[in-house]
Write a protein that holds these residues in place. Structure first.
Motif, short mmCIF file in Angstrom:
data_model
loop_
_atom_site.label_atom_id
_atom_site.label_comp_id
_atom_site.label_asym_id
_atom_site.label_seq_id
_atom_site.Cartn_x
_atom_site.Cartn_y
_atom_site.Cartn_z
N CYS A 96 7.71 -59.88 -18.35
CA CYS A 96 7.88 -61.15 -18.79
C CYS A 96 9.09 -61.21 -19.65
N LEU A 138 10.73 -70.07 -5.23
CA LEU A 138 9.81 -68.92 -5.24
C LEU A 138 9.81 -68.66 -3.68
N GLU A 189 8.56 -58.78 -1.55
CA GLU A 189 8.58 -57.69 -2.25
C GLU A 189 7.38 -57.17 -2.48
N ARG A 238 4.73 -62.32 -8.36
CA ARG A 238 4.96 -63.46 -9.22
C ARG A 238 4.03 -64.37 -9.35
N HIS A 239 4.05 -64.86 -10.66
CA HIS A 239 3.03 -66.00 -11.08
C HIS A 239 3.90 -66.89 -12.23
N THR A 240 3.55 -67.96 -11.78
CA THR A 240 4.35 -69.03 -12.84
C THR A 240 3.28 -69.16 -14.25
N GLN A 252 6.91 -65.85 -14.57
CA GLN A 252 8.03 -66.83 -14.31
C GLN A 252 7.68 -68.14 -15.17
N THR A 261 5.33 -69.04 -20.46
CA THR A 261 5.84 -67.46 -20.79
C THR A 261 5.73 -67.36 -22.33
N GLN A 283 5.19 -60.23 -12.11
CA GLN A 283 6.31 -60.71 -12.89
C GLN A 283 5.92 -62.36 -13.25
N VAL A 343 5.90 -56.37 -6.14
CA VAL A 343 5.91 -57.65 -7.27
C VAL A 343 5.14 -58.59 -6.91
N THR A 358 10.42 -72.98 -13.31
CA THR A 358 10.45 -72.66 -11.97
C THR A 358 10.11 -73.52 -11.12
N ALA A 393 5.22 -63.98 -1.69
CA ALA A 393 5.75 -63.03 -2.49
C ALA A 393 5.50 -61.50 -2.07
#
Length: 563
Positions: free
Chosen positions: A463, A504, A512, A517-519, A494, A522, A492, A515, A499, A508
């Motif tokens: 983060c 995106l 990767e 990714r989540h919104t 975002q 933060t 990770q 990895v 975002t 994801a």
């Protein structure tokens, strides 16, 4: 009635390669070790004696009789959805059995007498509400209460109000009734079916640890109007999501064992409530999982619902604390490291009590009681596939999910430490039937989202450029692992405010592999994660890959991907 027979407990097999999910095998180090010489289960109170089941009874009649405690069968009968008597009851406009069946139950089921009134509102859920009631002392209609073991073992005490002298049981039974979204609506909740499921499946499965419950006829008692009058008066004090809901017009309710402590008892007790949940790892969890099913779900809820987590944290007057939720695997593993095995994880509200050390001993007695091992064994026997492989027609899986959602109620001494099981009263409640045909898609969706989101497998949360370890304190996180040969999984975060969907990757996980990714908000989450950046002085997990090595491997992975 069609019944299914549960097999004797087999040796737990590892899932084969033919299962739907490719990473389903549960590593040996993730399996539950047996407890050594657990203490004997405490006997049920004398007031909870039951009557033997009448052979050949109809489904409605069987729902009002009980299994003899000392002659429990070697197998469990599974309630099916094709029971004619139950289907007939379910099709009735008020959700109860036809009048003929009710007449046959006249001498088997209690009739709540007219003049019964609520004393207190105890609690509610989405579908049911629970009340303490008082019953008139005089009148012909209350005769069937006087011979009941629960009432006779807990003497009725006089209560004066502005109408007449009434009585109520001390530490006896509470009334549970079905709710509807608005006044005047009939209830769709079928107490006849639920009680039959309790009698034929739950009671034989869990024995004396199943909370006592029995049907009661509400017809002509006038109690529903009294209950709704009370709910209307205190509606402003209820949880916002329950306001405006009321008790449905039904002929049936349940009398359930009252587990609240008696404040006037010479030896005071305190009530501990917790949900054991998934006591062994989900069979459709990834083989690389470093987190059990329940801890993965708690992590998902924290990251995806920060507003709710903030409300919980505010209510607890502290930042989000992982020890405030127990890891189910640690509940049944006597060798769990101290970092994850604090007994106060099942009762965090007692952690700062003056009687802390006495309470610690009593809480440990709960965790040493064999009911947890038994519950875990039943879950493993009934669920052989995990949610992703379960069939909507698999009633055993429905029972497994039912007992995974149960609540443990334990009364423990408040001022003195419990020396043995006889000092603690443990019951399991909230055991309504979970129907796979209506819930299977939800269960599968939840499982798949935990896998696809990295909640099972992520060792770190990234983060705003800082690595944090997930605040879950799961037993699997603290288990020894093979040498690090690949990049650890990372969630990770975002910022949702900056975002966009276009920024995106379409997938994801494929782009990767390690990895996820989540919104999220933060800013809010960063404050919650601050204690978990490795500098807070908390015990370091020697089995987690260090963040600097994770960062180096992540950089190498990104470099090779870009080339």
């Amino acid at each position: 009635m069609a019944l299914s027979l549960l097999p004797q407990r087999p040796q737990r097999p590892l899932p084969g390669a033919g299962q739907r999910h490719t990473e389903t095998a549960v590593p040996l180090q993730h399996q539950r070790p047996p407890k050594a010489n657990p203490p004997a289960a405490p006997p049920i109170e004398a007031g909870c004696a039951h009557h033997p089941t009448t052979a050949g009874a109809t489904a409605a009649t069987a729902a009002t009789t009980a299994i003899t405690d000392h002659h429990l069968p070697d197998h469990v009968n599974v309630v099916t959805r094709k029971t004619p008597a139950v289907e007939e009851a379910a099709s009735s406009p008020t959700g109860h059995a036809p009048l003929g069946d009710e007449m046959r139950q006249k001498h088997l089921t209690k009739h709540l007498p007219r003049g019964s009134r609520p004393v207190a509102f105890v609690g509610e859920g989405a579908a049911n509400a629970v009340f303490e009631i008082k019953v008139p002392q005089h009148g012909l209609s209350d005769q069937n209460f006087k011979g009941n073991p629960l009432f006779s073992s807990h003497p009725l005490i006089p209560v004066h109000d502005n109408r007449k002298l009434t009585t109520r049981p001390r530490a006896g039974l509470l009334l549970r009734v079905a709710k509807v979204p608005a006044l005047g609506q009939p209830t769709a909740y079928n107490y006849l079916f639920q009680q039959h499921f309790y009698q034929t499946t739950i009671r034989p499965l869990l024995g004396n640890h199943a909370i006592h419950q029995e049907l009661v006829i509400l017809r002509n008692s006038g109690i529903v109007d009294e209950l709704n009058r009370l709910l209307r008066d205190l509606d402003h004090t209820r949880k916002p999501k329950f306001r405006g809901s009321f008790v449905g017009q039904s002929d049936w309710g349940l009398l359930i064992e009252d587990m609240r402590p008696d404040l006037k008892a010479p030896a005071p007790r305190t009530l501990v409530e917790f949900k054991p949940k998934w006591l062994s790892q989900s069979r459709s969890a990834p083989a690389r999982a470093v987190r059990c099913r329940q801890c993965a779900l708690e992590l998902q809820r924290m990251l995806n619902k920060p507003a709710a987590a903030a409300a919980v944290a505010a209510a607890a007057a502290s930042t989000f604390a992982p020890e405030r939720k127990p890891c189910p695997l640690a509940l049944v593993d006597e060798d769990a490291p101290s970092a994850v095995s604090s007994p106060f994880r099942i009762a965090p509200q007692l952690a700062d009590a003056p009687e802390r050390e006495h309470l610690r001993t009593s809480l440990q007695q709960i965790l040493h009681d064999p009911f947890l091992d038994d519950l875990c064994a039943h879950q493993e026997e009934l669920d052989t596939t995990g949610p992703l492989g379960a069939s909507p027609d698999d009633e055993k899986f429905g029972i497994a999910m039912t007992i995974r959602d149960c609540t443990c109620f334990a009364l423990i001494p408040k001022d003195d430490a419990a020396c043995g099981p006889e000092d603690i009263k443990i019951r399991l409640g909230d055991l309504d039937w979970k129907d796979p045909q209506t819930k299977i898609e939800h269960w599968r969706g939840t499982e798949q989202s935990l896998i696809d989101g990295g909640f099972y497998t992520a060792d770190w949360i990234l983060c705003d450029g800082v690595y944090y370890y997930p605040p879950t304190l799961c037993l699997l996180e603290w288990k020894p692992r093979p040498s690090l040969t690949s990049v650890p999984d990372v969630i990770q975060l975002q910022d949702a405010a900056t975002t966009t969907t276009a920024s995106l990757p379409a997938n994801a996980v494929v782009a990767e592999p390690h990895v996820f990714r989540h919104t999220a908000d933060t800013t809010t989450l960063r404050a919650k994660l601050q204690p978990y950046d490795g500098s807070s002085g908390a015990p370091a997990n020697p089995h987690r890959p260090p963040p600097h090595l994770t960062a180096q491997l992540m950089h190498t992975l990104t470099h090779h991907r870009d080339r």
